[in-house]
Design an enzyme around this catalytic site. Structure first.
Site, PDB file in Angstrom:
ATOM      1  N   SER A 717      48.203 -20.743  15.697  1.00 45.52           N
ATOM      2  CA  SER A 717      47.048 -20.496  14.840  1.00 45.52           C
ATOM      3  C   SER A 717      45.829 -20.109  15.681  1.00 45.52           C
ATOM      4  CB  SER A 717      46.790 -21.721  13.962  1.00 45.52           C
ATOM      5  OG  SER A 717      45.890 -21.422  12.914  1.00 45.52           O
ATOM      6  N   ASP A 790      53.179 -16.450   5.716  1.00 45.30           N
ATOM      7  CA  ASP A 790      52.111 -17.349   6.161  1.00 45.30           C
ATOM      8  C   ASP A 790      51.033 -17.416   5.075  1.00 45.30           C
ATOM      9  OD1 ASP A 790      49.917 -18.572   7.430  1.00 45.30           O
ATOM     10  OD2 ASP A 790      50.412 -17.695   9.368  1.00 45.30           O
ATOM     11  N   HIS A 824      52.850 -20.987   7.528  1.00 50.74           N
ATOM     12  CA  HIS A 824      52.042 -21.095   8.740  1.00 50.74           C
ATOM     13  C   HIS A 824      52.750 -21.943   9.808  1.00 50.74           C
ATOM     14  CE1 HIS A 824      48.411 -20.557  10.974  1.00 50.74           C
ATOM     15  NE2 HIS A 824      48.155 -21.844  11.060  1.00 50.74           N
TER      16      HIS A 824
END
Length: 854
Positions: A717, A790, A824
């Site tokens: 991330s 995601d 994610h």
């Protein structure tokens, strides 16, 4: 098979989309010449399997998780898989208004949770496996079992069970279930609906469930039109609507129809002893529900049009009202707001907001109103006013207090001789990133103003760890409300106990008279023991104990008064006896290391070394640096240690720590502080992370465990964003691994992470921080991994796809792996094994070989 990685074998024929510009990394049957590889991508590939030393860790069956009932009588043990199969993720999914829902189950989309549940008494022998409940068999039915929810008195529990086409609730009597494993399915007339929120909650009578169900009047599932009725049209009205970048939003009128269909909910009250039910109120798109302390009212919110294609449902139109629990009638509509897409960045909506019950009054509401038009940039004496309103809400609300900074919450204290209506009121200073908590005496429920002046209890940076006093423990009242626990005019505080040598959790008592504190118990320096709860009668505490040599298990300690009257905790007594499923991990060496970067900011990381490693014999290892940058306002808090080196080392899933079993030293959670004024801190983001990375590499080299010429960097991330920036702006690394990142900040133009300015206010900073802008500088090989769906704000899969295309087009070396059905984070077993295989292969090729001398 990937060239040069003989240990990696296909695991499954399921497709995984992999692109690469390096011919030697595609399957051997499709190898091309360099000229061909620059113009073509690799075909679909099968899932891969990492070296067996890593695969065994990922696939090891985990120990159960546990739950404890409110009376601390019963413990439930929840069996689970190491990770679910990717087929679980392939279940039907509607992506609507920021939610992911399964239309077949009318519930959130997701993999199975638990596969079995057992129950035992907390007082049973630590080795007791408990009595297995006769719930549907997860292996034969594919059912996913939820976490048991106990009644307030612990006499009953309910378990949600999700099948491929429906949701059920099974209930049991705790004592009977413990004796025989008996549970039964609740017969509910209508289909259950968990799309709009939690499908069930117990009422304080310990026999009634508040359920969400599908209305009998709901029609058939909307079918997509064969031909669109017209174009999708949006319009700006000349007012600012600066919203962050969201995903899974409504796209057209058909999505709106699907959203209405699946979210429509009829509330039901069901008596589990008689299996009789009655509807409560009308069917609506109900979201939040909260029962009043006296049980006569329900604070309820429902979504109303207009909808939006730019923001999730939390910013749609909304009606908040109070329902009568006996009749379902609307007692009072508290507010009705339209689309909330014009809230300033880090601001709040105007008008009444954040309604919540006073836990200590029969039916009294608190709410906040912004005094700065909801805009944190406006300069005002007070940001918020707090109002109080008594049922049946026929009189006017009255102002209770004002906060200098943004209202951040109120917690009522358990009443007693020390006060009948004490409240901890917190506020947040955005400019300083500062939190302050005051203690108010609100007097009686009929009071018209604050009695006495507030006293300051807490006043510290939100990043302060060493002086954090901890969080107050809470106590459940007989009506189901939760208040701050007070015994003998003292609070109970539980905290992480951050120190320069790592975290040491603690339990304190705090006097309400002068806020002085007394330590009751603290984890010793050689282990890591966390507080789970304090018994209702304060006779014992339950903890989770672990150390580098001891697998995590639950214990209890008796609390006894010393001759001087102070409390102290006795020796541990085991409540569980879980066994380490991967004992080989125990041989990994781990230590906290500290170092300083060039500008004097203190840094730290946890260093992991392979089993059996001896630096004098084996020399420095190839090094993998894993990090995630955080913003700070000052060097002092930025340098505080945020690690727990005395925990038991655990690995699993796609954890980068598994690389120690491939021969790498790993510096985990290497701190990457970005220090400065909150408004402009990112202006020096790149310089600060490069400096931090260099300091980490230098420290590993100084210790003799890391080879500074063989270093890779990785992150997830915002850590992936950091990774790409480091590769674009330094020559410190031989390779990078970036998972689920965002690399082009023009695609997040209204702020990201801690950035408060828009792209148009800080164009230079957005540009400088975008690795995509500097893709031509990324000559260090980078492995990009991303979930194909995601859902994290800002980290659209296209971010990785476009960075890969840019690097490829500009002659760099990269590999792009898109994981089917993954979001994610990566949930499926096949995905985790593949991520491990890709990472080991990439690092073994680009980092592990010794540098050749020119």
């Amino acid at each position: 098979m990937l060239a040069g990685v003989a240990a990696i074998m296909p695991q499954s024929p399921l497709p995984l989309f992999v692109s690469s510009i390096s011919a030697s990394l595609v399957p051997a049957a499709h190898a091309q010449s360099p000229s061909q590889s620059s113009a073509q991508s690799a075909p679909e590939a099968s899932y891969l399997r990492p070296p067996e030393a890593i695969a065994r860790i990922i696939e090891a069956k985990p120990n159960p998780s546990i739950g404890i009932d409110p009376t601390s009588t019963w413990m439930t043990l929840h069996e689970r898989e190491a990770m679910p199969p990717v087929s679980d993720l392939a279940a039907p999914m509607w992506r609507l208004a920021g939610r992911r829902l399964n239309p077949d189950t009318n519930a959130p989309h997701g993999p199975r949770v638990f596969t079995g549940v057992s129950i035992r008494r907390l007082s049973d022998d630590a080795a007791s496996p408990g009595t297995k409940l006769n719930l549907p068999n997860a292996q034969t039915t594919g059912a996913s079992l939820g976490r048991p929810a106990f009644t307030l008195d612990g006499s009953r529990f309910a378990v949600p069970v999700t099948f491929a086409d429906r949701l059920e609730i099974w209930v049991g009597e705790s004592a009977q279930a413990h004796a025989t494993g008996t549970v039964r399915k609740l017969e509910v007339r209508e289909k259950l609906n968990a799309a709009s929120g939690s499908v069930m909650r117990w009422l304080p009578d310990n026999r009634t469930l508040l359920l969400r169900t599908v209305p009998a009047s709901r029609g058939a599932r909307p079918t997509p039109p064969l031909v669109p009725a017209g174009p999708v049209v949006q319009e700006a009205s000349g007012k600012r609507a600066q919203v962050r970048t969201f995903q899974d939003l409504l796209k057209d009128s058909h999505d709106e129809q699907l959203f209405d269909w699946i979210m429509l909910t009829q509330l039901q009250l069901l008596d589990v002893t008689t299996n009789t039910s009655r509807p409560l109120g009308n069917a609506a798109l109900w979201t939040s529900l909260d029962l009043s302390p006296d049980g006569n009212y329900l604070l309820a919110s429902r979504i109303e049009r207009p909808y939006s294609y730019l923001v999730p449902l939390s910013q749609f139109g909304e009606v908040e009202e109070v329902l009568d629990m006996r009749t379902g009638a609307v007692v009072k509509q508290l507010r009705q707001v339209g689309l909330r897409d014009q809230i300033p960045i880090e601001g709040v909506e105007t008008g009444p907001r954040d309604y919540f019950w006073n836990d200590l009054a029969p039916a009294q509401l608190f709410y906040a109103v912004a005094l700065d038009e909801g805009d944190p940039k406006n300069k005002v004496e007070h940001r918020d006013a707090i109002f109080v309103w008594d049922a049946p809400f026929s009189s006017e609300p009255r102002e209770l207090l004002r906060t200098q900074h943004r209202f951040a919450g109120m917690s009522m204290l358990q009443p007693g001789p020390w006060g009948k209506q004490l409240a901890m009121v917190s506020e947040y200073d955005r400019d300083r990133k500062w939190s302050t908590t005051h203690l108010y005496d609100l007097g009686s429920p009929e009071a018209t103003s604050v009695q006495g002046s507030p006293r300051t209890m807490r006043d510290l940076s939100i990043n302060e760890r060493y002086n954090d006093p901890g969080s107050p423990l809470r106590r459940l009242l007989p009506n189901g409300r939760s208040v701050v626990r007070v015994d003998d005019a003292q609070l109970w505080l539980s905290g992480e106990g951050a120190t320069p040598t790592g975290d040491r959790p603690f339990l304190d008592r705090e006097s309400l008279a002068d806020f002085s504190k007394a330590r009751i118990w603290q984890s010793d320096a050689a282990s890591f023991e966390q507080l789970v709860e304090v018994a209702e009668d304060s006779s014992r505490i339950i903890t989770l104990f672990q150390s580098p040599a001891d697998f995590p298990n639950y214990f209890q300690r008796a609390l006894a008064k010393s001759p001087a009257g102070s409390l102290a905790a006795s020796e541990r007594k085991a409540l569980t006896s879980f066994v380490d499923p991967v004992p080989q991990v125990r041989e990994v060496k781990k230590e906290l290391i500290k170092y300083t970067r060039a500008d004097g900011v203190e840094l730290s990381a946890t260093l992991y070394l392979p089993p059996g490693y001896d630096k004098d014999r084996d020399g420095p290892l190839p090094l993998f640096l894993w990090a995630y940058p955080l913003e700070y306002t000052d060097k002092a808090t930025a340098g505080q240690v945020s690690a727990a080196p005395t925990t038991f080392t655990r690995m699993g899933g796609s954890s980068h720590l598994c690389l120690v079993f491939a021969g790498y030293a790993v510096m985990d959670e290497a701190t990457m502080p970005v220090v400065g004024d909150p408004e402009t801190v990112n202006d020096t983001f790149v310089e600060q992370i490069v400096s931090s990375a260099k300091a980490a590499i230098d420290k590993a080299a100084e210790l003799g465990v890391g080879d500074p010429t063989r270093v890779a960097v990785g992150g997830h991330s915002y850590g992936a964003f950091m990774t790409a920036n480091l590769l674009a702006h330094s020559d410190l690394f031989r390779a990078g691994v970036a998972r689920s990142g965002a690399y082009n900040r023009t695609l997040t133009p209204f702020g990201f992470q801690g950035e408060r300015r828009t792209y148009w206010e800080a164009t230079d900073t957005y540009t400088k921080m975008s690795p995509f802008t500097f893709a031509g500088n990324i000559k260090t090989p980078v492995l990009l991994i991303h979930g194909q769906i995601d859902n994290n704000p800002g980290t659209f899969p296209v971010q990785s796809e476009r960075l890969f295309a840019a690097i490829k087009g500009l002659g760099g070396t990269a590999r792009l792996v898109m994981l089917p059905f993954e979001s994610h984070g990566y949930a499926a077993m096949e995905s985790a094994l593949h991520v491990q295989a890709e990472t080991v292969a990439w690092l073994d090729r680009h980092v592990k070989p010794q540098a050749t001398k020119e």
